[in-house]
Scaffold this motif. Sequence first.
Motif, PDB file in Angstrom:
ATOM      1  N   HIS A  82     -16.594  33.875 -35.231  1.00  0.00           N
ATOM      2  CA  HIS A  82     -16.662  34.481 -33.904  1.00  0.00           C
ATOM      3  C   HIS A  82     -17.117  33.478 -32.850  1.00  0.00           C
ATOM      4  O   HIS A  82     -17.592  32.392 -33.160  1.00  0.00           O
ATOM      5  CB  HIS A  82     -17.620  35.680 -33.923  1.00  0.00           C
ATOM      6  N   HIS A  83     -16.959  33.902 -31.608  1.00  0.00           N
ATOM      7  CA  HIS A  83     -17.491  33.214 -30.439  1.00  0.00           C
ATOM      8  C   HIS A  83     -18.462  34.178 -29.775  1.00  0.00           C
ATOM      9  O   HIS A  83     -18.333  35.401 -29.932  1.00  0.00           O
ATOM     10  CB  HIS A  83     -16.390  32.879 -29.435  1.00  0.00           C
ATOM     11  N   HIS A  84     -19.396  33.617 -29.026  1.00  0.00           N
ATOM     12  CA  HIS A  84     -20.289  34.465 -28.241  1.00  0.00           C
ATOM     13  C   HIS A  84     -19.905  34.336 -26.772  1.00  0.00           C
ATOM     14  O   HIS A  84     -19.063  33.513 -26.411  1.00  0.00           O
ATOM     15  CB  HIS A  84     -21.740  34.055 -28.480  1.00  0.00           C
ATOM     16  N   ALA A  85     -20.518  35.161 -25.948  1.00  0.00           N
ATOM     17  CA  ALA A  85     -20.259  35.122 -24.506  1.00  0.00           C
ATOM     18  C   ALA A  85     -20.341  33.664 -24.032  1.00  0.00           C
ATOM     19  O   ALA A  85     -21.201  32.903 -24.501  1.00  0.00           O
ATOM     20  CB  ALA A  85     -21.277  35.989 -23.780  1.00  0.00           C
ATOM     21  N   PRO A  86     -19.452  33.251 -23.127  1.00  0.00           N
ATOM     22  CA  PRO A  86     -19.377  31.843 -22.718  1.00  0.00           C
ATOM     23  C   PRO A  86     -20.692  31.253 -22.208  1.00  0.00           C
ATOM     24  O   PRO A  86     -20.933  30.065 -22.370  1.00  0.00           O
ATOM     25  CB  PRO A  86     -18.330  31.841 -21.607  1.00  0.00           C
ATOM     26  N   SER A  87     -21.561  32.072 -21.618  1.00  0.00           N
ATOM     27  CA  SER A  87     -22.811  31.550 -21.061  1.00  0.00           C
ATOM     28  C   SER A  87     -23.966  31.584 -22.062  1.00  0.00           C
ATOM     29  O   SER A  87     -25.059  31.107 -21.758  1.00  0.00           O
ATOM     30  CB  SER A  87     -23.208  32.376 -19.836  1.00  0.00           C
TER      31      SER A  87
ATOM     32  N   LYS B  66     -24.134  39.500 -16.501  1.00  0.00           N
ATOM     33  CA  LYS B  66     -22.928  40.333 -16.606  1.00  0.00           C
ATOM     34  C   LYS B  66     -21.966  39.867 -17.683  1.00  0.00           C
ATOM     35  O   LYS B  66     -20.840  40.342 -17.757  1.00  0.00           O
ATOM     36  CB  LYS B  66     -22.229  40.374 -15.246  1.00  0.00           C
ATOM     37  N   ASP B  67     -22.384  38.944 -18.528  1.00  0.00           N
ATOM     38  CA  ASP B  67     -21.514  38.390 -19.572  1.00  0.00           C
ATOM     39  C   ASP B  67     -21.501  39.304 -20.795  1.00  0.00           C
ATOM     40  O   ASP B  67     -22.483  39.359 -21.546  1.00  0.00           O
ATOM     41  CB  ASP B  67     -21.995  36.984 -19.939  1.00  0.00           C
ATOM     42  N   ASN B  68     -20.415  40.043 -20.984  1.00  0.00           N
ATOM     43  CA  ASN B  68     -20.235  40.959 -22.114  1.00  0.00           C
ATOM     44  C   ASN B  68     -18.803  40.871 -22.592  1.00  0.00           C
ATOM     45  O   ASN B  68     -17.934  40.561 -21.797  1.00  0.00           O
ATOM     46  CB  ASN B  68     -20.528  42.410 -21.700  1.00  0.00           C
ATOM     47  N   PRO B  69     -18.505  41.154 -23.836  1.00  0.00           N
ATOM     48  CA  PRO B  69     -19.455  41.421 -24.906  1.00  0.00           C
ATOM     49  C   PRO B  69     -20.150  40.136 -25.342  1.00  0.00           C
ATOM     50  O   PRO B  69     -19.683  39.033 -25.052  1.00  0.00           O
ATOM     51  CB  PRO B  69     -18.573  41.977 -26.027  1.00  0.00           C
ATOM     52  N   LEU B  70     -21.253  40.289 -26.078  1.00  0.00           N
ATOM     53  CA  LEU B  70     -21.978  39.112 -26.542  1.00  0.00           C
ATOM     54  C   LEU B  70     -21.282  38.419 -27.701  1.00  0.00           C
ATOM     55  O   LEU B  70     -21.425  37.215 -27.876  1.00  0.00           O
ATOM     56  CB  LEU B  70     -23.397  39.494 -26.953  1.00  0.00           C
TER      57      LEU B  70
END
Length: 142
Positions: free
Chosen positions: A66-71, A132-136
């Motif tokens: 997986h990847h997480h939110a870009p920030s 506001k970065d979703n999904p995590l």
Amino acid sequence: MNRKIGLVTAGILLALSGAALGQSPGFAQGGEEVKPIFEHALPNVEGKRMVAVLVTYAPGGKSHAHHHAPSAFIYAHVLSGAVRSQVGDEPAKVYKAGEGFYEEPGSHHRVSENASDQEPASLLAVFVVDAKDNPLTTPDPK
């Protein structure tokens, strides 16, 4: 923190913040359970929040790549058992209870799994992320 208070707080926060992860708690097909336990805006860093989740792996359980939110900057601390993790092109490593690792924003989490087929494992993952970065978490396409 008192363990009893922490468990009550975790239960309340789970009910309030489940939507932040883009997934519901409970064991997934891979044998993992993700429970949000804390979420709060960072008062001294405008536009950022901190989110903590408890990830529990059944024996032999794993997360899909997986990847997480870009920030998201993430620190993961193994609470029990042993967790095998591979972030980016680094070699996979087994982390035991009391050890931790981090993920830089934009990292690809290729392997995250229980290193044991017989004992459960758990880790606390703490995200510092844009408000506001979703999904995590976003699983890789299959």
